[in-house]
Design an enzyme around this catalytic site. Sequence first.
Site, PDB file in Angstrom:
ATOM      1  CG  ASN A   9      -1.764   1.239   1.336  1.00 33.59           C
ATOM      2  OD1 ASN A   9      -1.879   2.001   0.374  1.00 33.59           O
ATOM      3  ND2 ASN A   9      -2.375   1.454   2.490  1.00 33.59           N
ATOM      4  CE  LYS A  11      -0.048   3.503   4.704  1.00 33.01           C
ATOM      5  NZ  LYS A  11      -0.204   3.701   6.143  1.00 33.01           N
ATOM      6  CG  HIS A  97      -5.958   1.803   4.971  1.00 30.76           C
ATOM      7  ND1 HIS A  97      -5.568   2.734   5.901  1.00 30.76           N
ATOM      8  CD2 HIS A  97      -4.913   0.960   4.809  1.00 30.76           C
ATOM      9  CE1 HIS A  97      -4.329   2.465   6.285  1.00 30.76           C
ATOM     10  NE2 HIS A  97      -3.904   1.395   5.641  1.00 30.76           N
ATOM     11  CD  GLU A  99      -3.296   5.454   6.492  1.00 32.66           C
ATOM     12  OE1 GLU A  99      -3.279   5.532   5.250  1.00 32.66           O
ATOM     13  OE2 GLU A  99      -2.364   4.941   7.150  1.00 32.66           O
ATOM     14  CD  GLU A 169      -3.758  -2.652   7.219  1.00 30.88           C
ATOM     15  OE1 GLU A 169      -2.645  -2.875   6.752  1.00 30.88           O
ATOM     16  OE2 GLU A 169      -4.402  -1.604   6.987  1.00 30.88           O
ATOM     17  N   GLY A 175       2.094   2.190  10.736  1.00 29.05           N
ATOM     18  CA  GLY A 175       3.021   3.308  10.583  1.00 29.05           C
ATOM     19  C   GLY A 175       3.682   3.738  11.878  1.00 29.05           C
ATOM     20  CB  SER A 215       5.015  -1.787  11.945  1.00 28.49           C
ATOM     21  OG  SER A 215       4.535  -0.474  12.165  1.00 28.49           O
TER      22      SER A 215
END
Length: 253
Positions: A9, A11, A97, A99, A169, A175, A215
């Site tokens: 991904n 992003k 996701h 985000e 996730e 991250g 991560s």
Amino acid sequence: MRKQIAAANWKMNLSLAQAETLLNELVDSSPTLGAHQEAIFAVPAIYIPLALAKLANKANVFVAAQNCHQKEAGAYTGEVSASMLQSMGVKHIIVGHSERREYFTESDALLAEKVNAILAIHSTPIFCCGEPLAIREAETQNAFVEAQLKNSLFHLSAEDIIKVVIAYEPIWAIGTGKTASSAQAQDIHAYIRSCFASKYGEVVANEISILYGGSVKASNAKEIFSQPDVDGGLVGGASLVATEFTAIINALS
Ligand code: PEP
């Protein structure tokens, strides 16, 4: 046998020149993929044609989108539909996701509509779920994730649910450099699979690929992927470095 998948991904990262360099490096690195393994690259939408051209003719390698709109077409300025992506040769689309859930307030109900739109055009949703830190600290992550699955996926038939790839996730691991331990990943992946087994039966549940994200890097991929209910990973930061991501692909069991 269910698929083992390493999904990148990217992003909202990289200039065109940087994207081209990374794709060239990935092509040169020639990771080894078995018959039941796939590498998927979710690049920014604007780089999809470039990625498709660079990765063409690579067996079991696919270009994905990071998002799509839930409607097929219409007056939705700035949006891209699942059928537009499919018409370009994209067969996988990330949905939900964390985000997008957080910064674009995507709800479970909206994500159900996106999943439907993707399945309607015979593409594959990569459906993300996972809990924030406060839920993990309260040890209620199983119920939290189960609700996400129920609200966005459990309306699907057994025939359709096996077309969905799940990416678990934990938000606290995305991250942040903090990874769930392999035991923590295995525990919740097994729980997720048990939710599918209760709803659709064991045979169907055993066909669903459940990826871990948070991560993942070259140094921890092998251990995480070796867990029996972990079928690969969805990888952010480490997917921007060709040697890292190639090692992650090679860590698929
Ligand atoms: C992600 O964005 O899906 C992700 C898992 O990111 P990272 O690997 O950087 O934690």
